[in-house]
Design a protein around this motif. Structure first.
Motif, mmCIF file in Angstrom:
data_model
loop_
_atom_site.group_PDB
_atom_site.id
_atom_site.type_symbol
_atom_site.label_atom_id
_atom_site.label_comp_id
_atom_site.label_asym_id
_atom_site.label_seq_id
_atom_site.Cartn_x
_atom_site.Cartn_y
_atom_site.Cartn_z
ATOM 1 N N PRO A 85 2.377 -43.355 13.784
ATOM 2 C CA PRO A 85 2.914 -43.997 12.569
ATOM 3 C C PRO A 85 4.328 -43.538 12.229
ATOM 4 N N PHE A 86 5.209 -44.502 11.952
ATOM 5 C CA PHE A 86 6.595 -44.313 11.526
ATOM 6 C C PHE A 86 7.531 -43.844 12.644
ATOM 7 N N PHE A 87 7.000 -43.310 13.729
ATOM 8 C CA PHE A 87 7.857 -42.751 14.769
ATOM 9 C C PHE A 87 7.969 -43.659 15.999
ATOM 10 N N SER A 88 6.883 -44.291 16.389
ATOM 11 C CA SER A 88 6.913 -45.165 17.558
ATOM 12 C C SER A 88 7.662 -46.459 17.247
ATOM 13 N N TYR A 89 8.226 -47.056 18.288
ATOM 14 C CA TYR A 89 8.892 -48.343 18.131
ATOM 15 C C TYR A 89 7.858 -49.441 17.927
ATOM 16 N N GLY A 90 8.150 -50.365 17.021
ATOM 17 C CA GLY A 90 7.256 -51.503 16.810
ATOM 18 C C GLY A 90 7.511 -52.159 15.475
ATOM 19 N N GLY A 91 7.823 -53.439 15.488
ATOM 20 C CA GLY A 91 8.126 -54.143 14.257
ATOM 21 C C GLY A 91 6.922 -54.361 13.371
ATOM 22 N N SER A 92 5.834 -54.895 13.953
ATOM 23 C CA SER A 92 4.646 -55.178 13.150
ATOM 24 C C SER A 92 4.037 -53.895 12.604
ATOM 25 N N SER A 93 4.078 -52.832 13.419
ATOM 26 C CA SER A 93 3.544 -51.544 12.969
ATOM 27 C C SER A 93 4.362 -50.988 11.811
ATOM 28 N N THR A 94 5.684 -51.021 11.941
ATOM 29 C CA THR A 94 6.560 -50.474 10.901
ATOM 30 C C THR A 94 6.427 -51.240 9.585
ATOM 31 N N LEU A 95 6.459 -52.564 9.664
ATOM 32 C CA LEU A 95 6.368 -53.373 8.445
ATOM 33 C C LEU A 95 4.997 -53.224 7.783
ATOM 34 N N THR A 96 3.938 -53.167 8.601
ATOM 35 C CA THR A 96 2.592 -52.967 8.055
ATOM 36 C C THR A 96 2.494 -51.633 7.324
ATOM 37 N N LEU A 97 3.094 -50.598 7.903
ATOM 38 C CA LEU A 97 3.065 -49.277 7.278
ATOM 39 C C LEU A 97 3.796 -49.289 5.936
ATOM 40 N N PHE A 98 4.923 -49.971 5.860
ATOM 41 C CA PHE A 98 5.664 -50.005 4.595
ATOM 42 C C PHE A 98 4.950 -50.863 3.550
ATOM 43 N N VAL A 99 4.245 -51.899 3.994
ATOM 44 C CA VAL A 99 3.403 -52.648 3.050
ATOM 45 C C VAL A 99 2.323 -51.724 2.495
ATOM 46 N N ALA A 100 1.687 -50.965 3.396
ATOM 47 C CA ALA A 100 0.626 -50.037 2.977
ATOM 48 C C ALA A 100 1.159 -48.991 2.015
ATOM 49 N N MET A 101 2.330 -48.430 2.318
ATOM 50 C CA MET A 101 2.914 -47.414 1.444
ATOM 51 C C MET A 101 3.331 -48.018 0.103
ATOM 52 N N GLY A 102 3.790 -49.285 0.136
ATOM 53 C CA GLY A 102 4.101 -49.969 -1.110
ATOM 54 C C GLY A 102 2.867 -50.144 -1.977
ATOM 55 N N MET A 103 1.727 -50.411 -1.349
ATOM 56 C CA MET A 103 0.472 -50.517 -2.086
ATOM 57 C C MET A 103 0.140 -49.188 -2.778
ATOM 58 N N VAL A 104 0.350 -48.077 -2.054
ATOM 59 C CA VAL A 104 0.108 -46.753 -2.645
ATOM 60 C C VAL A 104 1.072 -46.503 -3.801
ATOM 61 N N SER A 105 2.333 -46.886 -3.611
ATOM 62 C CA SER A 105 3.328 -46.723 -4.678
ATOM 63 C C SER A 105 2.950 -47.547 -5.911
ATOM 64 N N GLY A 106 2.413 -48.754 -5.677
ATOM 65 C CA GLY A 106 1.974 -49.584 -6.794
ATOM 66 C C GLY A 106 0.823 -48.950 -7.559
ATOM 67 N N ILE A 107 -0.057 -48.270 -6.840
ATOM 68 C CA ILE A 107 -1.167 -47.565 -7.492
ATOM 69 C C ILE A 107 -0.628 -46.408 -8.328
ATOM 70 N N LYS A 108 0.360 -45.716 -7.795
ATOM 71 C CA LYS A 108 0.975 -44.607 -8.528
ATOM 72 C C LYS A 108 1.714 -45.110 -9.768
ATOM 73 N N MET A 109 2.243 -46.330 -9.679
ATOM 74 C CA MET A 109 3.014 -46.913 -10.787
ATOM 75 C C MET A 109 2.123 -47.249 -11.982
ATOM 76 N N ARG A 110 0.823 -47.416 -11.724
ATOM 77 C CA ARG A 110 -0.117 -47.782 -12.794
ATOM 78 C C ARG A 110 -1.174 -46.689 -12.938
ATOM 79 N N PRO A 111 -0.793 -45.520 -13.454
ATOM 80 C CA PRO A 111 -1.732 -44.395 -13.526
ATOM 81 C C PRO A 111 -2.739 -44.562 -14.653
#
Length: 386
Positions: free
Chosen positions: A351-377
C-alpha cells in the motif's frame, strides 16, 4: 475556500500527511525500480499524477457522510460493488500471472483492478449489516450466515471471475477483523477456526500429495515457501532474488539508484520490482533503515485508522475505519512476507509504495472515508458516558 478551511480544521490532516509521505517515498522507489527499462520511464510521473488526484479525492470524500448514505442507499453500495466485479466478465484481461484481475474498458488507455475498488463497497455494506444486526443479536447463527453470505458473494465472484486468490484472502481477513470488533463471540471463531486449520493440515499432508494438484502452480507457490530448494529456478525464483536483494542491502543499503539487482537491465534479476517487490528495492538500496521507515509509515497510517475508529460517532463508522485498517494490515503483512520468502507470491502490492493507479486512488478514497469519520466525531457530552 470555506470547505477547504473546514477540511484543515476538522478533517484528518495528519492522516493525509502520512499518506502523502508514504506515496512520495514510493514514487522515489518506483523511479529507481524503473530506470532499467525505457518503456517504464513514465511510471514515476504517472504515479505522481495519481498522487495529486488522490489528494483531491481524499479532500472531497472527507465531506461525504458515509453513515447517512449507507442508511439510505446501502443496496446501491452492494449493487455497485458487485457490478464492478462483474466487469471482469466482458472486459477482464490476464495480468501475466494467469489471473484475469484487470479490466480495460474501451477508450481507456489504462486498466484497473475491480477487486481493489470493490473492497470499499464490501467494507461499507458489511459495516452496515453488522450494525443492523445488533438489534437481533450480532452472534446469532442467522446473523453470522448473513455476514458469511455477503463475504462469500464478493470473494466467490472475484475468485471465479479472476482467479485472484490473493485478493480473496484480503476480503476474508477484513471479514474476520470486522466480525471480531463487531462483537461476534469468540466461540464462533474457535468453532470455525480450529476445524478449518485441522482440515487444511490434513489436506496438505495427506490428500494433496496424492493428487495431480500437488504440482499445480498455485500449490507450488505455497510449497516453495516451506522448502526453498524445491523449485529455485521456477516458482521460487522471484522470492529467491527478492531475499538476495534485501540481504545484500544490509543495514544502510547499497545506496539510492545503486542496487545491483534493482538497476540490472535484466528484468529476471528482480521481477516486478516496481510493483510486488518494491519492498525488496528499498531493502537493497536503502537497507534495513529504509525498510524500517517504510514499515513505520504504514504502521502509523494503520494506527491512525484504529484511533479514528475509537473516536467514531457510531458503531457503523467505527466498523468502516477498522475494516480499512484491516485491509492495510493484511496487504502489508502479505506483501512484506512475500518479499522475505515467508509468504507465497499472490500478487498483492505494498500500500502507497507500489506502482499502480487503481491501487493508489482506491487507497486515497479509503483514507478519505476515514478522514470523514474523524470529521464527524461523537459529541463531547456523549463521550463522557459509558
Amino acid at each position: 475556500m470555506d470547505n477547504l478551511r473546514d477540511f484543515f480544521k476538522k478533517g484528518d490532516v495528519l492522516l493525509l500527511t502520512l499518506c502523502v509521505c508514504a506515496n512520495l517515498f514510493g514514487i522515489a522507489l518506483v523511479y529507481s525500480a524503473t530506470r532499467y527499462d525505457p518503456a517504464l520511464h513514465s511510471y514515476p510521473l504517472k504515479q505522481a499524477i495519481f498522487l495529486c488526484l488522490g489528494i483531491v479525492i481524499y479532500i472531497v470524500i472527507t465531506f461525504v457522510d458515509l453513515e447517512f448514505l449507507l442508511e439510505k442507499w446501502w443496496k446501491v453500495f452492494l449493487v455497485l460493488g458487485l457490478a464492478i466485479i462483474l466487469l471482469l466478465l466482458p472486459f477482464g484481461r490476464d495480468d501475466g500471472t494467469g489471473n484475469r484481475s484487470w479490466v480495460f474498458l474501451p477508450g481507456l488507455s489504462t486498466g484497473f483492478q475491480p477487486g481493489e475498488m470493490a473492497k470499499l463497497a464490501y467494507i461499507c455494506v458489511l459495516a452496515w449489516l453488522i450494525n443492523h444486526q445488533r438489534s437481533f443479536g450480532v452472534s446469532r447463527f442467522t446473523s453470522l450466515l448473513k455476514y458469511a453470505g455477503l463475504t462469500m458473494l464478493f470473494a466467490g465472484m472475484l475468485a471465479a471471475l479472476s482467479g485472484d486468490y490473493g485478493m480473496v484472502l484480503v476480503y476474508l481477513f477484513i471479514f474476520v477483523i470486522m466480525a471480531w470488533v463487531g462483537g461476534v463471540q469468540k466461540r464462533w471463531f474457535l468453532g470455525v477456526g480450529i476445524p478449518l486449520v485441522a482440515g487444511v493440515i490434513l489436506l496438505w499432508n495427506f490428500v494433496l500429495p496424492h493428487t495431480k494438484f500437488w504440482t499445480d502452480y498455485r500449490i507450488m507457490r505455497f510449497r516453495v515457501v516451506f522448502d526453498h530448494s524445491l523449485d529455485p529456478l521456477g516458482r521460487g525464483w522471484q522470492q529467491s532474488r527478492s531475499l538476495l536483494a534485501i540481504g545484500s542491502g544490509q543495514i544502510t543499503g547499497m545506496g539510492y539508484l545503486h542496487g545491483k539487482q534493482t538497476q540490472s537491465a535484466l528484468s529476471q534479476n528482480l521481477p516486478a520490482r516496481h510493483t510486488d517487490f518494491i519492498f525488496s528495492v528499498c531493502g537493497e538500496e536503502l537497507g534495513l533503515l529504509g525498510c524500517c521507515v517504510v514499515l513505520l509509515l504504514l504502521f502509523a497510517i494503520i494506527l491512525r485508522c484504529v484511533w479514528v475508529s475509537r473516536q467514531a460517532k457510531s458503531r457503523m463508522s467505527a466498523y468502516i475505519a477498522m475494516g480499512i485498517a484491516a485491509m492495510l494490515m493484511i496487504q502489508t503483512i502479505l506483501n512484506v512476507g512475500m518479499c522475505l520468502y515467508v509468504a507465497p507470491v499472490i500478487g498483492l502490492t505494498l500500500p502507497f509504495f507500489s506502482y499502480g493507479g487503481s491501487s493508489t486512488l482506491t487507497l486515497f478514497v479509503a483514507m478519505g472515508m476515514v478522514s470523514g469519520i474523524k470529521m464527524r466525531p461523537l459529541p463531547s457530552w456523549l463521550k463522557d458516558r459509558t
